[in-house]
Enzyme design. Structure first.
Site, short mmCIF file in Angstrom:
data_model
loop_
_atom_site.label_atom_id
_atom_site.label_comp_id
_atom_site.label_asym_id
_atom_site.label_seq_id
_atom_site.Cartn_x
_atom_site.Cartn_y
_atom_site.Cartn_z
N ASN A 1 34.23 -64.56 -4.90
CA ASN A 1 34.40 -63.36 -5.74
C ASN A 1 34.26 -63.71 -7.22
O ASN A 1 33.71 -62.94 -7.99
CB ASN A 1 35.73 -62.66 -5.46
CG ASN A 1 35.59 -61.67 -4.33
OD1 ASN A 1 34.83 -60.71 -4.43
ND2 ASN A 1 36.32 -61.90 -3.25
N LYS B 1 58.31 -72.60 -11.29
CA LYS B 1 57.33 -71.54 -11.49
C LYS B 1 57.19 -71.22 -12.98
O LYS B 1 56.10 -70.98 -13.47
CB LYS B 1 57.76 -70.29 -10.71
CG LYS B 1 56.82 -69.14 -10.80
CD LYS B 1 57.35 -67.98 -9.98
CE LYS B 1 56.21 -67.14 -9.49
NZ LYS B 1 56.61 -66.22 -8.45
N ARG C 1 48.94 -67.01 -5.66
CA ARG C 1 50.27 -67.22 -6.22
C ARG C 1 50.84 -65.87 -6.62
O ARG C 1 50.12 -65.01 -7.13
CB ARG C 1 50.22 -68.11 -7.47
CG ARG C 1 49.61 -69.45 -7.25
CD ARG C 1 50.59 -70.38 -6.58
NE ARG C 1 49.93 -71.64 -6.27
CZ ARG C 1 50.47 -72.58 -5.57
NH1 ARG C 1 51.69 -72.42 -5.10
NH2 ARG C 1 49.83 -73.68 -5.32
N ILE C 2 52.13 -65.70 -6.42
CA ILE C 2 52.80 -64.49 -6.88
C ILE C 2 53.28 -64.76 -8.30
O ILE C 2 54.04 -65.71 -8.53
CB ILE C 2 53.97 -64.11 -5.94
CG1 ILE C 2 53.41 -63.77 -4.56
CG2 ILE C 2 54.76 -62.95 -6.52
CD1 ILE C 2 54.46 -63.58 -3.49
N LEU C 3 52.82 -63.95 -9.21
CA LEU C 3 53.19 -64.11 -10.62
C LEU C 3 54.55 -63.46 -10.88
O LEU C 3 54.87 -62.42 -10.31
CB LEU C 3 52.12 -63.49 -11.50
CG LEU C 3 50.73 -64.14 -11.39
CD1 LEU C 3 49.67 -63.27 -12.05
CD2 LEU C 3 50.75 -65.54 -11.98
N HIS D 1 42.43 -56.81 -3.33
CA HIS D 1 43.17 -57.02 -2.08
C HIS D 1 42.31 -56.55 -0.90
O HIS D 1 41.74 -55.46 -0.95
CB HIS D 1 44.50 -56.27 -2.10
CG HIS D 1 45.31 -56.52 -0.87
ND1 HIS D 1 45.99 -57.71 -0.68
CD2 HIS D 1 45.50 -55.78 0.24
CE1 HIS D 1 46.57 -57.67 0.52
NE2 HIS D 1 46.30 -56.50 1.07
#
EC number: 2.1.2.2
Length: 189
Positions: free
Chosen positions: A15, A64, A90-92, A108
């Site tokens: 992408n 994090k 990764r979840i920000l 998504h």
């Protein structure tokens, strides 16, 4: 006016490459690729495309917060208008997201709000739905809960396998993501 973009990726980077190839027509310039591991193929794509890349290896940071501080420092030198997530796994944190409020965009592989999280394609396939798709949305503090920018449906045929569905989803992503970014950059969202 052309917007400056940083792309974040964690994997193959297909992408990212598609966005780079379509960036001029969509009104943005990818200034840097940020990856979270030295082993991702996206780095090879960036090299081939002559786009600067920076490795912020998550494993090198004890928290994090330290990891995200390193990302913010890396991005700060590029005069970035938007952060575009392209397979960034990764979840920000809310703190990071708030620093770039309404300027982080994610892709998504499902029609949100259905099938949130890491395995959207597989979850939709296993559930047996007949229609799934792709969503481009703003990132907020939730997981795949931000305001939807654009969606594209993908029909699941009787003879589709998980692999053929993944291929169809990726084709839909390649069309939708640059168009949705152009819509954001043109102020149509």
């Amino acid at each position: 006016m052309v917007s400056n973009v940083a792309v974040f990726a964690s994997g193959g980077g297909s992408n990212f490459e598609n966005l780079a190839l379509r960036s001029r027509e969509s009104g943005f310039d990818i200034k840097v690729l940020i990856v979270d591991s030295p082993d991702v193929f996206a780095l090879k794509r960036a090299e081939k495309l002559n786009i600067p890349s920076i490795i912020i290896d998550r494993g090198a940071y004890s928290s994090k917060r330290e990891f995200e501080t390193a990302i913010r420092e890396a991005v700060s030198g590029f005069n970035i208008d938007y952060i575009v997530l392209a397979g960034f796994m990764r979840i920000l944190s809310a703190e990071f997201i708030n620093a770039y409020k309404d300027r982080i965009i994610n892709l998504h592989p499902s029609l949100l709000p259905s099938f949130k999280g890491r395995n959207g394609i597989e979850d939709a396939y296993n559930y047996g739905v007949k229609v799934t798709g792709v969503t481009v949305h703003y990132v907020d503090a939730g997981i795949d809960t931000g305001k939807i920018i654009e969606q594209s449906a993908v029909i699941i045929e009787e003879d589709d396998t998980l692999q053929s569905l993944e291929d169809k989803i990726h084709q839909a992503e390649y069309e939708l993501y640059p168009e949705a970014l152009k819509k954001v950059l043109d102020g149509r969202v």
